[in-house]
Design a protein around this motif. Sequence first.
Motif, PDB file in Angstrom:
ATOM      1  N   PRO A 101       0.817  -1.218   0.000  1.00  0.00           N
ATOM      2  CA  PRO A 101       0.000   0.000   0.000  1.00  0.00           C
ATOM      3  C   PRO A 101       0.857   1.277   0.000  1.00  0.00           C
ATOM      4  O   PRO A 101       0.492   2.264  -0.643  1.00  0.00           O
ATOM      5  CB  PRO A 101      -0.816  -0.111   1.286  1.00  0.00           C
ATOM      6  N   GLU A 102       1.990   1.242   0.676  1.00  0.00           N
ATOM      7  CA  GLU A 102       2.861   2.412   0.707  1.00  0.00           C
ATOM      8  C   GLU A 102       3.452   2.700  -0.674  1.00  0.00           C
ATOM      9  O   GLU A 102       3.501   3.854  -1.104  1.00  0.00           O
ATOM     10  CB  GLU A 102       3.984   2.207   1.731  1.00  0.00           C
ATOM     11  N   GLU A 103       3.869   1.649  -1.374  1.00  0.00           N
ATOM     12  CA  GLU A 103       4.394   1.823  -2.734  1.00  0.00           C
ATOM     13  C   GLU A 103       3.299   2.273  -3.687  1.00  0.00           C
ATOM     14  O   GLU A 103       3.530   3.102  -4.565  1.00  0.00           O
ATOM     15  CB  GLU A 103       5.012   0.512  -3.235  1.00  0.00           C
ATOM     16  N   THR A 104       2.095   1.749  -3.486  1.00  0.00           N
ATOM     17  CA  THR A 104       0.955   2.149  -4.314  1.00  0.00           C
ATOM     18  C   THR A 104       0.658   3.627  -4.112  1.00  0.00           C
ATOM     19  O   THR A 104       0.422   4.358  -5.078  1.00  0.00           O
ATOM     20  CB  THR A 104      -0.282   1.301  -3.970  1.00  0.00           C
ATOM     21  N   ALA A 105       0.690   4.082  -2.866  1.00  0.00           N
ATOM     22  CA  ALA A 105       0.446   5.491  -2.567  1.00  0.00           C
ATOM     23  C   ALA A 105       1.491   6.374  -3.231  1.00  0.00           C
ATOM     24  O   ALA A 105       1.154   7.405  -3.827  1.00  0.00           O
ATOM     25  CB  ALA A 105       0.451   5.707  -1.058  1.00  0.00           C
ATOM     26  N   LYS A 106       2.737   5.963  -3.165  1.00  0.00           N
ATOM     27  CA  LYS A 106       3.808   6.742  -3.795  1.00  0.00           C
ATOM     28  C   LYS A 106       3.626   6.788  -5.310  1.00  0.00           C
ATOM     29  O   LYS A 106       3.789   7.841  -5.927  1.00  0.00           O
ATOM     30  CB  LYS A 106       5.162   6.132  -3.435  1.00  0.00           C
ATOM     31  N   ALA A 107       3.277   5.655  -5.903  1.00  0.00           N
ATOM     32  CA  ALA A 107       3.088   5.593  -7.353  1.00  0.00           C
ATOM     33  C   ALA A 107       1.924   6.467  -7.813  1.00  0.00           C
ATOM     34  O   ALA A 107       1.993   7.093  -8.869  1.00  0.00           O
ATOM     35  CB  ALA A 107       2.857   4.151  -7.790  1.00  0.00           C
ATOM     36  N   LEU A 108       0.858   6.529  -7.019  1.00  0.00           N
ATOM     37  CA  LEU A 108      -0.318   7.323  -7.375  1.00  0.00           C
ATOM     38  C   LEU A 108      -0.196   8.777  -6.937  1.00  0.00           C
ATOM     39  O   LEU A 108      -0.969   9.619  -7.387  1.00  0.00           O
ATOM     40  CB  LEU A 108      -1.574   6.711  -6.753  1.00  0.00           C
ATOM     41  N   GLY A 109       0.728   9.047  -6.035  1.00  0.00           N
ATOM     42  CA  GLY A 109       0.869  10.414  -5.529  1.00  0.00           C
ATOM     43  C   GLY A 109      -0.228  10.807  -4.563  1.00  0.00           C
ATOM     44  O   GLY A 109      -0.655  11.957  -4.522  1.00  0.00           O
ATOM     45  N   VAL A 110      -0.701   9.815  -3.792  1.00  0.00           N
ATOM     46  CA  VAL A 110      -1.741  10.062  -2.793  1.00  0.00           C
ATOM     47  C   VAL A 110      -1.263   9.533  -1.448  1.00  0.00           C
ATOM     48  O   VAL A 110      -0.210   8.894  -1.355  1.00  0.00           O
ATOM     49  CB  VAL A 110      -3.080   9.385  -3.193  1.00  0.00           C
ATOM     50  N   TYR A 169      -5.678   2.850   1.286  1.00  0.00           N
ATOM     51  CA  TYR A 169      -6.424   1.885   2.092  1.00  0.00           C
ATOM     52  C   TYR A 169      -7.931   2.027   1.868  1.00  0.00           C
ATOM     53  O   TYR A 169      -8.646   1.027   1.824  1.00  0.00           O
ATOM     54  CB  TYR A 169      -6.080   2.020   3.580  1.00  0.00           C
ATOM     55  N   ARG A 170      -8.406   3.245   1.680  1.00  0.00           N
ATOM     56  CA  ARG A 170      -9.830   3.454   1.389  1.00  0.00           C
ATOM     57  C   ARG A 170     -10.192   2.820   0.047  1.00  0.00           C
ATOM     58  O   ARG A 170     -11.220   2.157  -0.081  1.00  0.00           O
ATOM     59  CB  ARG A 170     -10.160   4.945   1.384  1.00  0.00           C
ATOM     60  N   LEU A 171      -9.340   3.020  -0.965  1.00  0.00           N
ATOM     61  CA  LEU A 171      -9.575   2.415  -2.279  1.00  0.00           C
ATOM     62  C   LEU A 171      -9.550   0.885  -2.188  1.00  0.00           C
ATOM     63  O   LEU A 171     -10.337   0.209  -2.863  1.00  0.00           O
ATOM     64  CB  LEU A 171      -8.526   2.904  -3.286  1.00  0.00           C
ATOM     65  N   LEU A 172      -8.686   0.339  -1.371  1.00  0.00           N
ATOM     66  CA  LEU A 172      -8.605  -1.110  -1.208  1.00  0.00           C
ATOM     67  C   LEU A 172      -9.822  -1.650  -0.464  1.00  0.00           C
ATOM     68  O   LEU A 172     -10.414  -2.650  -0.870  1.00  0.00           O
ATOM     69  CB  LEU A 172      -7.321  -1.497  -0.469  1.00  0.00           C
ATOM     70  N   HIS A 173     -10.222  -0.977   0.605  1.00  0.00           N
ATOM     71  CA  HIS A 173     -11.386  -1.427   1.385  1.00  0.00           C
ATOM     72  C   HIS A 173     -12.662  -1.374   0.557  1.00  0.00           C
ATOM     73  O   HIS A 173     -13.552  -2.205   0.739  1.00  0.00           O
ATOM     74  CB  HIS A 173     -11.544  -0.586   2.645  1.00  0.00           C
ATOM     75  N   ASN A 174     -12.767  -0.399  -0.345  1.00  0.00           N
ATOM     76  CA  ASN A 174     -13.945  -0.270  -1.209  1.00  0.00           C
ATOM     77  C   ASN A 174     -13.844  -1.134  -2.457  1.00  0.00           C
ATOM     78  O   ASN A 174     -14.728  -1.087  -3.307  1.00  0.00           O
ATOM     79  CB  ASN A 174     -14.141   1.187  -1.626  1.00  0.00           C
TER      80      ASN A 174
END
Length: 73
Positions: free
Chosen positions: A20-29, A35-40
Amino acid sequence: MGFREVYASVLKEYPDILSPEETAKALGVSTKTVYRLLHNNTISHIKMGRTYKVPKAHLLLYLRLVNQEVRTA
């Protein structure tokens, strides 16, 4: 540019399966947003115990969907 070309060029410095941390960095969020996107289930993911993993291919599919939504708006 086709999906294979995007997969090979975009996010090439990231592993094939992202945290999730790498995903956040890649998306710039923030990680909270990821985690909200994953939970939904907005981004397809793999849950291993209490850990989320996002295959790079799933992240690119999410980006493709977002891009299509932007174009139609």
